[in-house]
Design an enzyme around this catalytic site. Structure first.
Site: not given
Ligand code: GDP
Length: 317
Positions: A16, A138, A142, A168, A271
């Site tokens: 992975g 999730y 863990k 990451l 968010d």
């Molecule tokens: P989290 O850390 O578990 O919340 O997961 P993510 O890495 O998917 O998202 C982090 C933040 O980035 C959240 O506030 C999302 O709304 C924002 N975000 C903005 N644009 C994107 C996008 O295109 N994809 C994802 N996955 N998150 C986004």
């Protein structure tokens, strides 16, 4: 002689995103690495885990396999994420105990922390409140590995450590928009917008949430150092310990990718947790190490890699 020379190491999830970087390093340092593939060993089945331990005969197990992704996959498949991670963690640790391994390294997640605390998250905060509803399915699974390790220490004197990783990014990540975390999602969007000469890129949420971002190669180094140097049931946070807003991340990726259009914020997307930043003083003190790669430099390397490997990267789920 390095700690890893001639050690037999089982790395679940070794093919992975994070796992492949650990495996490369372990092999370079002279370890004998066994990577179980899903078609041969279904880690949600205890007998398959027991068989895997027989075949690998590991001294050290790094349990890095996980079925997970960014904020969206937790909305799409919350049940599958819950079941697979919970059962995999329980089974792999049980099989490792039966096989009498010397050390078990559980790879945990910052999603296990309480979701509504102010300030940096220290290891002592782990049990201080409810998890954020966007990732509880999730994060909780863990965290159960930390409980299992405590119970196994008491009853079997099992030797396990629990590392809590922040978000990451880097080469080999998942760039599929349903599954990707924000750095990979935005790298793909901005690179594609530039190729298509688009006028704008849609970014989710308000831009206000704060995350921290760890370059995957730094993370692999930290895990291997901790596996060598840390021997305590108390979890250890791994990260840069520096928060970045989603707005700042988006603007940095926009600048590195060379996209000249606009950013449009889609506030109908979630968010999630407003702030997720780890306190990393234990990591600094015990590993005598901090991640050397700055966010901008890590994004530059990742975007170069993504542009050169776009087709294969996009196909990976
Ligand atoms: P989290 O850390 O578990 O919340 O997961 P993510 O890495 O998917 O998202 C982090 C933040 O980035 C959240 O506030 C999302 O709304 C924002 N975000 C903005 N644009 C994107 C996008 O295109 N994809 C994802 N996955 N998150 C986004």
């Amino acid at each position: 002689m390095s700690f890893w020379e001639n050690k037999s190491v089982l790395v679940t999830g070794g093919a992975g995103f994070l796992g492949q970087h650990m495996v490369q390093r372990l092999e370079k340092m002279g370890a004998h690495v066994f990577v179980p593939r899903r078609k041969d060993y279904d880690l949600t089945v205890l007998e398959a885990c027991v068989q895997c331990m027989r075949d690998a005969a590991p001294q050290i197990v790094i349990h890095s396999a996980a079925y997970y992704g960014g904020i969206w996959i937790n909305q799409l498949y919350p049940g599958k994420i819950y079941y697979e991670n919970l059962v995999m963690g329980a089974n792999v640790m049980e099989a490792a105990r039966l096989a009498k391994v010397e050390k078990f390294v559980a790879i945990g997640t910052a999603c296990s922390y309480p979701g509504y605390l102010e300030g940096e998250l220290s290891e002592t905060n782990l049990w201080d409140g409810p998890l954020h509803e966007s990732v509880v399915n999730y994060g909780m699974t863990k965290k159960m590995m930390a409980v299992q390790a405590m119970a196994y220490k008491k009853q079997y004197n099992f030797n396990a450590i629990h590392l809590i990783l922040t978000n990451l990014y880097g080469p080999g990540d998942t760039y599929n928009p349903d599954r990707s975390h924000v750095p990979a999602a935005l790298i793909r969007k901005f690179v594609e917008a530039k190729l298509a000469n688009a006028r704008s890129v849609e970014v989710w949420g308000s831009g206000a949430p704060i995350r921290e971002f760890l370059y995957v190669e730094d993370c692999a180094d930290a895990i291997l150092k901790a596996a060598e140097l840390y021997n305590n049931l108390a979890p250890m946070n791994i990260g840069p310990g520096k928060g970045t807003s989603i707005r700042e991340l988006a603007e940095t990726i926009q600048s590195v990718s060379g996209f000249n259009g606009k950013i449009e914020w889609n506030r109908s997307k979630p968010d999630g947790q407003m702030k997720k930043v780890l306190n990393v003083s234990r990591m600094k003190q015990i590993l005598k190490w901090e991640p050397p790669t700055s966010l901008r430099n890590g994004l530059e390397k990742t975007i170069l890699w993504y542009e050169a490997n776009k087709k294969a990267a996009d196909a990976r789920y």
